[in-house]
Every structure is written in C-alpha cells, then in structure tokens.
Design a protein around this motif. Structure first.
Motif, short mmCIF file in Angstrom:
data_model
loop_
_atom_site.label_atom_id
_atom_site.label_comp_id
_atom_site.label_asym_id
_atom_site.label_seq_id
_atom_site.Cartn_x
_atom_site.Cartn_y
_atom_site.Cartn_z
N PRO A 144 -4.77 3.66 -4.34
CA PRO A 144 -4.52 3.03 -5.65
C PRO A 144 -4.07 1.59 -5.44
N SER A 145 -4.24 0.77 -6.46
CA SER A 145 -3.87 -0.64 -6.34
C SER A 145 -2.41 -0.79 -5.96
N GLY A 146 -2.16 -1.60 -4.92
CA GLY A 146 -0.79 -1.85 -4.51
C GLY A 146 -0.34 -3.27 -4.82
N ASP A 147 -1.11 -3.95 -5.67
CA ASP A 147 -0.72 -5.32 -6.03
C ASP A 147 0.61 -5.32 -6.78
N ILE A 148 1.52 -6.16 -6.35
CA ILE A 148 2.81 -6.31 -7.02
C ILE A 148 2.77 -7.58 -7.86
N GLY A 149 3.12 -7.45 -9.14
CA GLY A 149 3.03 -8.57 -10.05
C GLY A 149 4.37 -9.07 -10.53
N TYR A 157 0.86 -1.19 0.00
CA TYR A 157 0.00 0.00 0.00
C TYR A 157 0.89 1.23 0.00
N PHE A 158 0.30 2.38 -0.29
CA PHE A 158 1.07 3.60 -0.45
C PHE A 158 0.93 4.51 0.77
N ASN A 166 4.20 5.41 -14.12
CA ASN A 166 3.49 6.58 -13.60
C ASN A 166 3.85 7.88 -14.32
N GLU A 167 4.34 7.76 -15.55
CA GLU A 167 4.67 8.97 -16.30
C GLU A 167 3.43 9.80 -16.61
N GLN A 168 2.31 9.12 -16.85
CA GLN A 168 1.08 9.81 -17.24
C GLN A 168 0.03 9.83 -16.12
N LYS A 169 0.15 8.93 -15.14
CA LYS A 169 -0.87 8.82 -14.10
C LYS A 169 -0.26 9.13 -12.73
N ALA A 170 -0.89 10.05 -12.00
CA ALA A 170 -0.45 10.37 -10.64
C ALA A 170 -1.35 9.61 -9.67
N TYR A 171 -1.01 8.35 -9.42
CA TYR A 171 -1.90 7.46 -8.69
C TYR A 171 -2.28 7.98 -7.31
N VAL A 172 -1.30 8.26 -6.46
CA VAL A 172 -1.58 8.68 -5.09
C VAL A 172 -2.17 10.08 -5.07
N ILE A 173 -1.70 10.94 -5.96
CA ILE A 173 -2.20 12.32 -5.99
C ILE A 173 -3.69 12.34 -6.30
N ASN A 174 -4.14 11.47 -7.20
CA ASN A 174 -5.57 11.40 -7.50
C ASN A 174 -6.36 11.03 -6.25
N SER A 175 -5.82 10.14 -5.43
CA SER A 175 -6.49 9.76 -4.18
C SER A 175 -6.53 10.94 -3.21
N LEU A 176 -5.44 11.71 -3.14
CA LEU A 176 -5.41 12.87 -2.25
C LEU A 176 -6.36 13.96 -2.72
#
Length: 310
Positions: free
Chosen positions: A273-278, A172-173, A207-217
């Motif tokens: 955001p999804s924290g699944d590690i693949g 998780y972040f 994450n060049e195009q998507k700000a995963y955690v920032i969108n959640s904030l």
C-alpha cells in the motif's frame, strides 16, 4: 453584478474572507486590527452589495449562508494569495515565536517523528510550547480553523480542497512479531503459512474502513484473521509480545522498537500500500512564513531519522 463589481472595495473582501474563516466579529476585528463596529459596518456593506444576509447570528457565532459559502469557494483561494502578495514580507525569526504550536500526527508516524521534530522546533523557537495530538475526525476542520498548525498523515487523503497536502517522504509497511515468533525463529516459512493472526492499530479517519496491509497479504493467498483492533498502541504491542499475532506497521515505526520485537520478512514482489507521508496545512496558510518554517523543521527531522537508519 458584473457592472457593479468595480465598486467593491478590496478591503471589504478581506473582511469577508476573515469572517468566513473565524465566523465571529470580535475575532475578525482582532485578526484585522479593526474595531468590532468597523467589522459590523463592513459586513453591512457586503450584505448590500451581494444582496444576501451572508452570515446569520447563532449561539455559536456567525453561520454563513449558502451564498456566502459559494462566494468563499469561488474567491477564497485567490484572495488569500493576493493578500499574501500585498503584505510586507518581514524576515521571519523563529526565536521570537511565542504561544503554542499544535501538530496532529497519524499514530504510525508519531513514534518515529515526534521526538525529533519536537527537539528541532524547541531549539529554533525556545519560547513556544509544542503540542502533539492524534489525527482524528476533527483534525481537518481544526487545521482549517487554525487550531492545529500542521498535520502529518499518509498521502493522499480525501479531505476538503481548502486543505493543502503535499508529499514529504516515503515509508513502507512491514509485519512485526515477538522475537521468538515461529516465522522469526525459522520454525515456519512465510511462503508456506496460509493463515496469519493480525493485530491492528486503529487510526481515526484513516484505516477505520480500509485494511491496507491485509488487502496486500490477501493477494498472496494468505487468510488474515483479525484478532485485535485497538487505538491504544501499548495494548497492541503487549498483546503481540504474548501471542502469535503479527502487527502491520510502518518500517520507520518498527525501527523504534526494542529487541523484544522483530520484523517478519515479506516477499519483495508483494504489492505494498502507498507509504507516502504527507504534510497537511490550510491552503490559506501554505505560503505563510510559519508554515514554511514548520515544513523546513519537518524535513530536517526526516533527514535525522534517515541518517539514523544508515
């Protein structure tokens, strides 16, 4: 075509599959334990059967025709499974492994995972050299062409179906800041702050195009000002240490940092955001003993990390 399909030698399809993979008659001959003229003769028969050139010579080797790519998409996965089933399953001995094992990792995953995984691999395979590389735009192709044996990144990714991806574990972040950041010392409360200055580690092809955690904030009515973006982790950490910027990162990574950094507590009801590690390997290799062994080593490394947290 249907009437003559029974005339096609299974060995020819194996030559075709390997040629589509390596795109070079010499490399195909080495992989198939055949002579180079033998591979050329097989290619000639394949061209006659499919009534197509299939592979065109270029400065870079063999370039597949659209027809060859179509055939590969249709029969490639099935042929790989068939050949694996028919090949003898000799017992795998990691102590006999030699050469290099190249593993690509997302920059957030590497700090907490790489050293544990390296130790486990070298203990079980003392004659190999381990190479860890950054996951970048070329990584998926490099996995498909056997230049990288395994990749670790956040799951899922939009990649070719020729790349097999499966969930290994879940992270998780969090946000980290300097130890005397106002949000950490209690001078400010996260619930009352309306603006956050953010530093982001740029991970190519993630994450060049998507700000995963920032969108959640942003969903918590926080205005996030992007103050620093860098692909250099030391630049991020040194800058966070000297400013009021906060760094969104994985919890596993945050736990590897020293006392100079602290985690900023986030609301429990914040949508993460999804924290699944693949784990990512070429589909053609997913059932090979080496791929299975690397997956086992990675699971062992994860268990070691989780044991350290307790």
């Amino acid at each position: 075509m249907k009437n003559k399909i029974h005339q096609l030698d299974l060995n020819l399809l194996k030559v075709f599959t390997v040629l589509l993979d390596v795109r070079n008659t010499r490399k195909a001959a080495e992989k198939l334990f055949l002579s180079q003229p033998g591979v050329s003769r097989a290619l000639s028969r394949l061209r006659d059967f499919f009534e197509d050139e299939l592979f065109i010579r270029s400065h870079y080797g063999l370039t597949p025709t659209p027809k060859a790519l179509e055939i590969g998409d249709n029969i490639g996965p099935a042929m790989n499974m068939l050949f694996l089933a028919l090949e003898p399953s000799d017992e795998f001995d990691s102590y006999q492994l030699e050469g290099t094992i190249n593993i690509a990792m997302n920059g957030f995953i590497a700090p907490s995972m790489a050293s544990n995984l390296c130790g486990i691999i070298l203990e079980k395979a003392p004659n190999v050299e381990v190479i860890f590389s950054n996951w970048d735009r070329a990584t998926p192709d490099n996995i498909l062409h056997d230049q990288i044996q395994m990749g670790l990144n956040y799951f899922p990714l939009e990649v070719s179906k020729q790349l097999f991806q499966s969930v290994l574990t879940t992270d998780y972040f969090v946000l980290i800041g300097r130890k005397d950041h106002p949000l950490i010392t209690g001078e400010q409360r996260f619930e009352e702050v309306t603006q956050l200055d953010i530093a982001t580690l740029v991970i190519p092809n993630w994450n060049e195009q998507k700000a995963y955690v920032i969108n959640s904030l942003n969903s918590l009515n926080k205005v996030c000002r992007m103050r620093l973006r860098s692909s250099y982790l030391d630049v991020i950490l040194n800058s966070v240490k000297r400013t009021d910027m906060l760094f969104p990162c994985s919890a596993s990574f945050a736990n590897t940092l020293g006392e100079e950094f602290k985690i900023v507590s986030l609301p429990e009801d914040m949508v993460q955001p999804s924290g699944d590690i693949g784990l990512f390997v070429a589909s053609k290799n997913r059932r090979t003993p080496l791929a299975h062994w690397l997956k086992e080593c990675t699971h062992e490394a994860i268990l070691d990390i989780e044991a350290t947290k307790k």
